[in-house]
Design an enzyme around this catalytic site. Structure first.
Site, PDB file in Angstrom:
ATOM      1  N   SER A   7      36.816  93.518  37.522  1.00 27.00           N
ATOM      2  CA  SER A   7      36.679  94.180  36.229  1.00 27.00           C
ATOM      3  C   SER A   7      37.288  95.579  36.261  1.00 27.00           C
ATOM      4  O   SER A   7      37.642  96.116  35.229  1.00 27.00           O
ATOM      5  CB  SER A   7      35.198  94.283  35.867  1.00 27.00           C
ATOM      6  OG  SER A   7      34.497  94.961  36.901  1.00 27.00           O
ATOM      7  N   GLU A 148      33.537 103.603  38.266  1.00 27.88           N
ATOM      8  CA  GLU A 148      34.735 103.615  37.422  1.00 27.88           C
ATOM      9  C   GLU A 148      35.138 105.029  37.022  1.00 27.88           C
ATOM     10  O   GLU A 148      36.318 105.344  36.951  1.00 27.88           O
ATOM     11  CB  GLU A 148      34.487 102.815  36.126  1.00 27.88           C
ATOM     12  CG  GLU A 148      34.496 101.328  36.303  1.00 27.88           C
ATOM     13  CD  GLU A 148      35.789 100.804  36.905  1.00 27.88           C
ATOM     14  OE1 GLU A 148      36.867 101.061  36.353  1.00 27.88           O
ATOM     15  OE2 GLU A 148      35.696 100.128  37.949  1.00 27.88           O
TER      16      GLU A 148
HETATM   17  N1  DGL Z   1      32.669  94.531  40.734  1.00 28.99           N
HETATM   18  C1  DGL Z   1      31.884  93.587  40.048  1.00 28.99           C
HETATM   19  C2  DGL Z   1      31.011  92.766  40.972  1.00 28.99           C
HETATM   20  O1  DGL Z   1      31.342  92.606  42.134  1.00 28.99           O
HETATM   21  C3  DGL Z   1      31.232  93.863  38.735  1.00 28.99           C
HETATM   22  C4  DGL Z   1      31.043  95.225  38.205  1.00 28.99           C
HETATM   23  C5  DGL Z   1      30.966  95.146  36.687  1.00 28.99           C
HETATM   24  O2  DGL Z   1      32.034  95.046  36.084  1.00 28.99           O
HETATM   25  O3  DGL Z   1      29.836  95.151  36.152  1.00 28.99           O
HETATM   26  O4  DGL Z   1      30.014  92.232  40.562  1.00 28.99           O
END
Ligand code: DGL
Length: 257
Positions: A7, A148
């Site tokens: 994401s 982020e």
């Molecule tokens: N990096 C993602 C994961 O491993 C999700 C983070 C998100 O976009 O909420 O779950």
């Protein structure tokens, strides 16, 4: 070309492990920054994004996909595999098994997004690999967004980390599974709270080894990296040194799109 996606920035923690395991491979990293975070979205939405990004990466020449996101994996890895039967797809799932096997106290915690917390895939992982230990599933809303925005030393985040982790330690947890790739970048904060009481469990290296097994001729490329994002692509490159991944800049090719 190996396509790696998340994401947002979290999957860069997996990309770093991949780049180390496959130094001569060529990678495209795609951050779906127009839709981050995934963790507070509906499963249907997440699945739609994963299928769209996956199709885009395949169309642009990727012949191995790494879903560097737990939330995307639990919601959509099966649908993605069904859509691209000829393309190996490596997903990322919380390291419940290594944590359960190595725990001495018989109590482990898994830190995840809300979407991963409610998934049947997480429940199945726990049933399959952690039948003999107590598993505390802890959703951590907002943490991915802090990563982020690169606000990693925000006192509000530090306080929330302490508020969530201390009660788990008080219950005897000695393994803390990082069940979201963004949380790898919070390891210093988590270590500061957990100290010697609990070890962090991150599966990035295991995911890289799995990709290495499947890479075949893709292991022999030019060692290049193409960064892509659905919004603010320029922020991706700027984030590398901030996340202590400045060494990946040497692999960058072309513009960032
Ligand atoms: N990096 C993602 C994961 O491993 C999700 C983070 C998100 O976009 O909420 O779950």
């Amino acid at each position: 070309m190996i396509g790696v996606f998340d994401s947002g920035l979290g999957g860069l923690s997996v990309l770093a492990a991949l780049a180390q395991a496959l130094p001569a491979a060529d990678f495209t990293y795609y951050a779906d920054t127009a839709h981050v975070p995934y963790g507070n979205k509906e499963d249907g939405f997440i699945q739609g994004r994963v299928l769209e990004v996956g199709a885009d990466l395949v169309a642009s020449g990727c012949s191995l996909l790494v879903v560097a996101c737990n939330t995307a994996t639990v919601a959509a890895v099966q649908a993605l595999r069904a859509m691209h039967p000829g393309i190996p797809v490596v997903g990322v799932e919380p390291g419940i098994k290594p944590a359960a096997q190595s725990s001495r106290s018989g109590r482990i915690a898994v830190l995840v997004t809300e979407a991963t917390a409610r998934s049947s895939r997480l429940k199945r992982l726990i049933d399959e690999h952690a039948g003999m230990v107590d598993v505390f599933v802890e959703p951590c809303p907002g943490w991915a967004t802090h990563v982020e925005t690169l606000h990693l030393d925000d006192p509000v985040l530090a306080a929330d980390v302490r508020r969530r982790i201390e009660p788990l330690l008080d219950r005897g947890v000695d393994r803390i599974v990082l069940g979201c790739t963004h949380y790898s970048f919070l390891a210093p904060l988590l270590h500061a709270v957990a100290g010697e009481r609990a070890e962090l469990v991150d599966v990035a290296d295991a995911v890289a080894r799995q990709a290495q097994r499947l890479a075949g001729h893709l292991a022999q490329g030019d060692g290049r990296l193409h960064l892509r994002a659905s919004a603010h692509p320029e922020r991706l490159r700027a984030a590398l040194p901030r996340l202590h991944l400045g060494h990946l800049e040497a692999r960058l090719i072309g513009g960032i799109t």
